[in-house]
Structure formats: structure tokens, C-alpha cells
Motif scaffolding. Structure first.
Motif, mmCIF file in Angstrom:
data_model
loop_
_atom_site.group_PDB
_atom_site.id
_atom_site.type_symbol
_atom_site.label_atom_id
_atom_site.label_comp_id
_atom_site.label_asym_id
_atom_site.label_seq_id
_atom_site.Cartn_x
_atom_site.Cartn_y
_atom_site.Cartn_z
ATOM 1 N N GLY A 298 0.818 -1.294 0.252
ATOM 2 C CA GLY A 298 0.187 -0.186 -0.144
ATOM 3 C C GLY A 298 0.736 1.781 0.021
ATOM 4 N N GLY A 302 1.155 4.007 -2.898
ATOM 5 C CA GLY A 302 0.867 6.050 -2.246
ATOM 6 C C GLY A 302 1.922 6.733 -3.194
ATOM 7 N N THR A 309 -5.219 5.912 -0.210
ATOM 8 C CA THR A 309 -5.252 4.001 0.034
ATOM 9 C C THR A 309 -6.696 3.937 -1.451
ATOM 10 O OG1 THR A 309 -4.116 4.354 1.027
ATOM 11 C CG2 THR A 309 -5.169 2.150 0.376
ATOM 12 N N SER A 313 -7.464 1.839 -4.882
ATOM 13 C CA SER A 313 -7.842 0.179 -4.948
ATOM 14 C C SER A 313 -9.449 0.853 -6.449
ATOM 15 C CB SER A 313 -9.071 0.756 -3.455
ATOM 16 O OG SER A 313 -9.876 -0.530 -3.458
ATOM 17 N N ASN A 446 -5.437 0.397 5.445
ATOM 18 C CA ASN A 446 -6.338 0.839 4.233
ATOM 19 C C ASN A 446 -5.715 2.418 4.542
ATOM 20 O OD1 ASN A 446 -7.889 1.535 6.102
ATOM 21 N ND2 ASN A 446 -9.381 -0.214 5.484
ATOM 22 N N SER A 448 -2.832 2.994 4.454
ATOM 23 C CA SER A 448 -0.704 2.731 4.099
ATOM 24 C C SER A 448 -0.753 4.136 2.560
ATOM 25 C CB SER A 448 -0.503 1.578 3.273
ATOM 26 O OG SER A 448 -1.526 0.722 2.730
ATOM 27 N N ALA A 449 -1.400 4.480 2.372
ATOM 28 C CA ALA A 449 -0.740 5.209 0.898
ATOM 29 C C ALA A 449 -1.135 6.629 1.357
ATOM 30 C CB ALA A 449 -1.425 4.693 -0.014
ATOM 31 N N ASP A 450 -1.635 6.864 2.168
ATOM 32 C CA ASP A 450 -2.230 8.159 2.923
ATOM 33 C C ASP A 450 -1.104 9.102 2.773
ATOM 34 O OD1 ASP A 450 -5.320 6.909 2.056
ATOM 35 O OD2 ASP A 450 -5.713 7.435 4.164
ATOM 36 N N SER A 536 -6.419 9.767 7.449
ATOM 37 C CA SER A 536 -7.080 8.885 6.469
ATOM 38 C C SER A 536 -8.892 8.959 6.581
ATOM 39 C CB SER A 536 -6.276 7.675 7.066
ATOM 40 O OG SER A 536 -6.473 5.994 5.871
#
Length: 709
Positions: A298, A302, A309, A313, A446, A448-450, A536
């Protein structure tokens, strides 16, 4: 020309006539004809006979230059676009020097007077001089600028270089012949894909290529935003000039968020499951290792896209179909935010009553909830710049307080007693590993990319994955292991540590000065986790379709978490029941989503096309029914293979009952359904999703043209 029209003499055309002629070609989408017409006009003008007096030798260069300038100033009727270099002074040749070349001109632009040798058509004339031992270094002429509109055409601003056929062959222009079939396939209808007629002397020069989706920053290094400037980011890619983060920054962003004392309670819960000390360590290691999949990949997503995230998705579930996992992600954020907030209030109430600072826990509990949500919401409202700075401070403070906590309580550790705890059946290790995985990897999957959106595009993706996972896993690993060690050393307090770690610490008879550091250790870790949770959650709410803007979406999520936190504070008093049942139930669909998402990340060969993640009609469809169907199937199967002690969740484990396995047995309490859901999610793209992925990647270039980005 059609009919009996006669092709006009290129040398006789005026500038306006040239513009009209080329504009007609471009309007007919005949780029090659436009190039040929421009070439013929420029060659005709360049080869026009112009009487220029060459100096007899280099010593008369200055005088000759003055004579040339005077002659040109008195000349009437010369073409306005005449190519001439005679206003440059003729260089002097010093004894013992030989020419070197920083530019070349076609000598057809110079017409020597009678009696002097005329250079051959493709001879090259040196303009600069250098010492004898220098090697000639030719410079490739600049390429013509693209013409956006016929009215914008100016022959002054579009210098078309005259080069020989040998120079053309040196470029990969896709000319038929020895160069042969070298047309590049990076962009459709690219200028340097034009096949030139044999013997053509004019050619566009290939420019540097930028990969699809690659972002280039011209000028200075990226500059961080001021910490108290409200972040205006939304679901669009993070501006490249703000992507200042290095891979190591991910360590402290995650370290502070996962360093709460909930982990001590999780460790004690593992001991109450019957695990020995070594089994607790194995379960913790396995749970941390499984957490690498959603957290690490993730993070890479990002960095690739610069987007949250639940926007990335959409490539896995479709622009409309992604509403299902986005709603699940928002529910997860609300649940864990409420747990963190409740624990902050309960810790304050417990500590104040235990130390005699308050007679009733209601007031300190309420104050703890209000202070915690207020501080966390304020930081999350301002956005990433402030979040990153606060997390760095909290990482240092949390690290110090964890060390102080271990130092103060180490005298209560009894290693011989802890090591004497017998092993449980090894199926219980699966239960412990699933619990750690649900609490760590799936709780934050959900998000992790933020926090990776601000990574530098040039930073290493693999290094970022490692730093993020290491920062997220280190505090829980230490605190879970230490919580299990304390519980195994003093079995009378094991249940207290599992249900309320702060109450258990206060019963150890700690020094009188320690309650304040203990309260800080609890409060700062919970505030840090809550900051990341609310931040997030704001993006997740936007990904669901809210049009509030990031800051107000953050406020909305913070308000919902505050309400849920007060409800938990009024109804729940046991941390172990919260950690043991609800997280596992939520973990099943999150594990299915994570498996589908990370499997596609591993299979992708091209980065995401960011505009297609935001607008319909791009590279990603509205619905991806295969993945949505398998998300539902994996969830249904997974929930049938877990168990819960909560009365309203007793229906879980129905597949165990169909197979004749009691939900309360050793196998029934493994909660293996979480791992099964993860496995189904991982296998689905590998078995059935590769063609769809390749179709997405093949359509990125077309999507870039259709969306204009």
C-alpha cells in the motif's frame, strides 16, 4: 495542387502566403506536406544569390565584416526570411591553431564572389577556433517547436535545421532503409515517427521522452508546506513540488501511531489464550510478517500515484464498484478511532481514581476523551505538513516513554516463571498470529498510501516499503512481547493487563512520580494513532463521494469518532473483549480486500494513470465484477471460519458447524477465516485477473489522449 493549378515558386512566396500554405496542410492533418513546403521555401531563400565579399585572408576579417554589413543595409528587396550568417565577424586564425566546431551552417547560405572556390554542397564551415589538439565537437541543432494552430506559425520562431543525409541517419527517425523499422512506439502520431522521402535534408530532431504518468519538477527542490497552512489536497495526485518526503520519514510517521499501550493489552491477551512465551513470540512475528503485505505494498501504491489508498483501490474494483471497499474502510477507521479514543478516556479515568486525584472516573474520563479528540482533530485538520512534524515529536517522546516504562516495570519481570509456562496446542499460535495481524496490518491497511503520497518520486519504493513496515511493526512487537512477558511473570495480573493495562500498571506499586509519565505514554501514543486515523478517514469519506473538501471531511470523521468513543466509554469496560471479537470480524472483509489489492500491485508492470482514477472513460472501468464477487465470496467464507464471544455475533463459525467442528474447540477458535479470506483475495488476480490488468495497462496511452492528460 488539384486541377491545372501550377505549384508556385517557393522562393517567390511571401510570409503570409507561406503561413496560408502550411496552415492549409496542417488543417488537412498532412504534417509531412507542411514540412516539405517549409523545407522548399527555406532552401529556396537560403540558396538565393547574394553578393557577399569574402575577405582575402583572415587578417582582413574585421574590415570585411563591416563591408558586408554596409552592403546588406543598402540592399533592397531581399527576402525577409533570408538565412545569413555574414553579420558574424570572420574569426582570426592564430598561428599554430586549427578550427574546432561548436556549430555548423550549410555553406549554401554563402555565395562566394567569382574567382573564389565555392564549398561543396555539404561541406561544413567552422565558426570557432581552438588549439590544434582539440577534437571537433558538432552540436545538434534545436528541433522545431510544435505548431498548435496555423495562425501561430512564425518562420522566425520555427528554425528548421538544414542537415545532411548522414546526419539524418545518425538519428533514430524511423527512415526506411539501413536504419529500418526504428519507429518508436511511445506516443501515437509522434512527430519523429514521420517517414521522410529519400534525400530529404530537413528532419525533426527527436526530443527527450517522459514516461506516461511521470512527473517532472523543473527548478528547485520540492519545498514543504508551512505546518499551519491548511492542506488543500483532495483525491488528486499530490503536487510534485510538495512531495518532500524521503523513505526514512515513513518510519516515524508509523512509529508514533502504533506505539500505544493497547499493544501491552494484546500481549497479555495472547497469554490468556494459553500460549507460552515462545509461542507468543512466534505468533507476534508471524502477525508482523503478514502485516508487511498490506502496509508495504500500500505504501508503494501511494508513492506511485501520489493519491490516497481508497482512490488507488478504484483500479482494482472499478470507479463505482470501489464504493464497497471504501465503505468498509470508513467503518474500520471509525471503529479503531473509537477504540483509541475510549482507551484514552478510560486510562485517564482509571489513573485519576487509582491515585486519589478524583473520586469518580466520569469527569476525568470525559475530560480525557475531549482533550484527546480535540488535539488529534486539530492536527489532522491542518493536514500532512503538521502531521509529519507532530509525528516526529511524538515518535521521540513515545520512544523515550516506552524505555522509561520498561525500566520502571522491569523489576516485576520474572523470567524463570515466564519461561515455565507450558506450551499450548500449536493451533492456538494461529489464533495469536491472526489477532496480531488484525490489530496491526489489517487495522491500518487502508491508510498505508495516505501517508506515502508525499514521498519524493525519485525515492526508492522498496526502501519506503521497508521503512514503513519497520516503523509500524517495531513498537507493537516490543510492547506486545513485553505485555506477554509481564502477564506470564505475574499470572494474577494477567487478566488485568488484558482488560485494562493502565489499571494493571497502577496496581504494581510504581513510584509516586511515575503516573504522570505513564499518562503521557498512554495519551501521546493514542493521540498519534488517532491523528493518523482521522486524517486517513477524511480521504476515505471523500473517496466515497462526499464533496466536503478534505478539511471538512476530516472534521466530519472526527465528530463521528467522538460520538462512537463516548458510546464505547458508556458501554464497554473490558479491552480484551473489544480486541478479541470485533477486530476479527472486521478483519475478514479487510483481509479479502487487501489480498485482491496487493496481488494486483504485485502483478502490475506500469504505474497508475492518475486521471483515470478520478474520471470515467479512462483506463479503469466503472465496475470490476470478478473482484467484487470474490470480495463478497471471501468474506462469506471467512466469517464462517471464525468465532466470537459476543452474543450478536454467535452466528459466526457456521462453516465449522457444517463441518462438525465446534466453534469453541481448538480449531474453531483459530480464527483461520481471516487467513482464508486473505488467501482467496491473493489468488483471484493471479488465477483470473492478469488479462484484465494487461488490458488496463494497454489502454493507459489511449486514456491519456481521451482525458487530455
Amino acid at each position: 495542387m488539384e486541377g491545372d493549378e501550377v505549384e508556385p515558386d517557393p522562393g517567390s512566396l511571401t510570409d503570409d502566403e507561406v503561413k496560408e500554405l502550411v496552415g492549409h496542410d496542417l488543417a488537412a492533418h498532412d504534417t509531412l506536406a507542411a514540412i516539405e513546403h517549409l523545407e522548399s521555401v527555406l532552401v529556396a531563400r537560403a540558396t538565393a544569390a547574394i553578393p557577399i565579399q569574402y575577405p582575402p585572408d583572415a587578417d582582413d576579417a574585421d574590415a570585411a565584416a563591416d563591408a558586408d554589413a554596409e552592403e546588406l543595409s543598402d540592399t533592397d528587396g531581399l527576402p525577409t526570411q533570408l538565412i545569413s550568417f555574414d553579420d558574424l565577424p570572420t574569426p582570426r586564425v592564430e598561428p599554430g591553431a586549427q578550427p574546432t566546431f561548436s556549430a555548423w551552417i550549410a555553406p549554401s547560405a554563402r555565395v562566394p564572389p567569382a574567382g573564389q572556390r565555392r564549398p561543396e554542397p555539404l561541406d561544413l564551415v567552422p565558426l570557432e577556433l581552438a588549439p590544434r589538439d582539440s577534437e571537433p565537437v558538432p552540436v545538434v541543432p534545436l528541433a522545431p517547436l510544435p505548431v498548435e494552430h496555423p495562425d501561430a506559425l512564425s518562420l522566425d520562431s520555427v528554425p528548421l535545421p538544414l542537415v545532411g543525409t548522414g546526419a539524418i541517419a545518425a538519428h533514430d527517425l524511423g527512415v526506411a532503409g539501413p536504419v529500418g523499422d526504428a519507429i518508436d512506439d511511445d506516443l501515437v502520431d509522434d512527430a519523429d515517427d514521420v517517414r521522410l522521402p529519400t534525400g530529404s535534408l530537413a528532419a525533426p530532431v527527436a526530443s527527450a521522452r517522459v514516461a506516461t504518468g511521470e512527473r517532472i519538477l523543473f527548478g528547485d527542490e520540492p519545498v514543504p508546506a508551512p505546518p499551519f497552512e491548511v492542506e488543500d489536497a483532495d483525491l488528486r495526485p499530490t503536487p510534485v513540488e510538495r512531495r518532500v518526503g524521503r523513505a526514512s520519514r515513513l518510519f516515524w510517521l508509523w512509529f508514533a501511531a502504533t506505539s500505544s499501550l493497547i499493544s501491552v493489552g494484546v500481549g497479555a491477551t495472547l497469554f490468556t489464550l494459553g500460549l507460552s512465551l515462545r509461542q507468543m513470540l512466534v505468533a507476534t512475528l508471524v502477525g508482523v510478517a503478514l502485516s508487511f503485505l498490506p502496509l508495504g505494498l500500500g505504501t508503494l501504491a501511494g508513492k506511485w500515484s501520489g493519491q490516497p489508498t481508497m482512490v488507488v483501490s478504484r483500479a482494482t474494483f472499478g470507479l463505482r464498484g470501489n464504493v464497497v471497499p471504501a465503505a468498509l474502510a470508513l467503518l474500520t477507521r471509525l471503529f479503531w478511532g473509537a477504540v483509541l479514543l475510549w482507551l484514552a478516556g478510560a486510562s485517564a479515568g482509571t489513573l485519576f481514581t487509582a491515585e486519589g486525584w478524583a473520586a469518580d472516573p466520569v469527569l476525568p474520563t470525559t475530560a480525557g476523551i475531549v482533550v484527546t479528540i480535540g488535539a488529534a482533530l486539530a492536527v489532522a485538520y491542518f493536514g500532512y505538513a503538521l502531521v509529519a512534524r507532530v509525528q516526529l515529536v511524538l515518535t521521540i517522546a513515545s520512544g523515550v516513554l516506552i524505555v522509561v516504562m520498561v525500566a520502571v516495570t522491569w523489576r516485576f519481570v520474572d523470567l524463570p516463571t515466564a519461561l515455565a509456562a507450558p506450551d499450548a496446542i500449536w493451533l492456538r499460535v494461529i489464533t495469536g498470529a491472526v489477532l496480531v495481524f488484525s490489530y496491526l496490518g489489517l487495522a491500518w491497511a487502508n491508510s498505508s498510501a495516505d501517508v506515502a503520497r508525499y514521498q519524493r518520486p525519485t525515492s526508492s519504493g522498496a526502501t519506503g516499503m521497508l521503512w514503513a513496515t519497520f516503523g509500524a511493526a517495531l513498537p507493537p512487537f516490543v510492547l506486545i512481547s513485553y505485555g506477554g512477558l509481564l502477564a506470564a511473570s505475574n499470572r494474577a495480573l494477567a487478566e488485568d493487563f488484558a482488560s485494562n493495562p493502565v489499571s494493571a500498571f497502577s496496581r504494581l506499586g510504581l513510584p509516586g512520580w511515575y503516573p504522570v509519565p505513564l499518562l503521557l505514554a498512554v495519551g501521546l501514543g493514542l493521540i498519534s494513532g488517532l491523528v493518523l486515523n482521522i486524517y486517513s478517514g477524511g480521504f476515505t469519506l471523500e473517496a466515497l463521494g462526499a464533496r466536503l473538501g478534505r478539511r471538512w471531511s476530516t472534521v466530519a470523521v472526527g465528530g463521528a469518532i467522538a460520538l462512537a468513543g463516548f458510546v464505547l466509554a458508556a458501554t464497554v469496560s473490558d479491552l480484551s473483549s473489544v480486541v478479541r471479537s470485533l477486530p476479527t470480524t472486521l478483519a475478514v472483509p479487510v483481509a479479502a480486500w487487501a489480498g485482491l489489492f496487493v496481488a494486483e500491485m504485485m502483478l502490475r508492470t506500469r504505474r497508475f494513470h492518475q486521471p483515470s482514477l478520478l474520471h470515467a472513460g479512462g483506463a479503469y472501468p466503472d465496475w470490476r465484477w470478478t473482484n467484487l464477487g470474490m470480495l463478497a465470496a471471501a468474506t462469506v467464507i471467512g466469517l464462517g471460519l471464525i468465532s466470537s464471544d459476543l452474543p450478536w455475533l454467535r452466528w459466526e463459525g457456521y462453516l465449522f458447524r457444517l463441518l462438525g467442528v465446534a466453534p469453541g474447540s481448538d480449531l474453531g477458535t483459530t480464527d483461520i477465516g481471516v487467513v482464508v479470506a486473505l488467501g482467496i483475495g491473493l489468488l483471484t488476480p493471479i488465477v483470473a485477473g492478469v488479462p484484465a490488468l494487461r488490458q488496463q495497462e494497454d489502454s493507459i496511452d489511449t486514456a491519456a489522449l481521451s482525458l487530455g492528460k
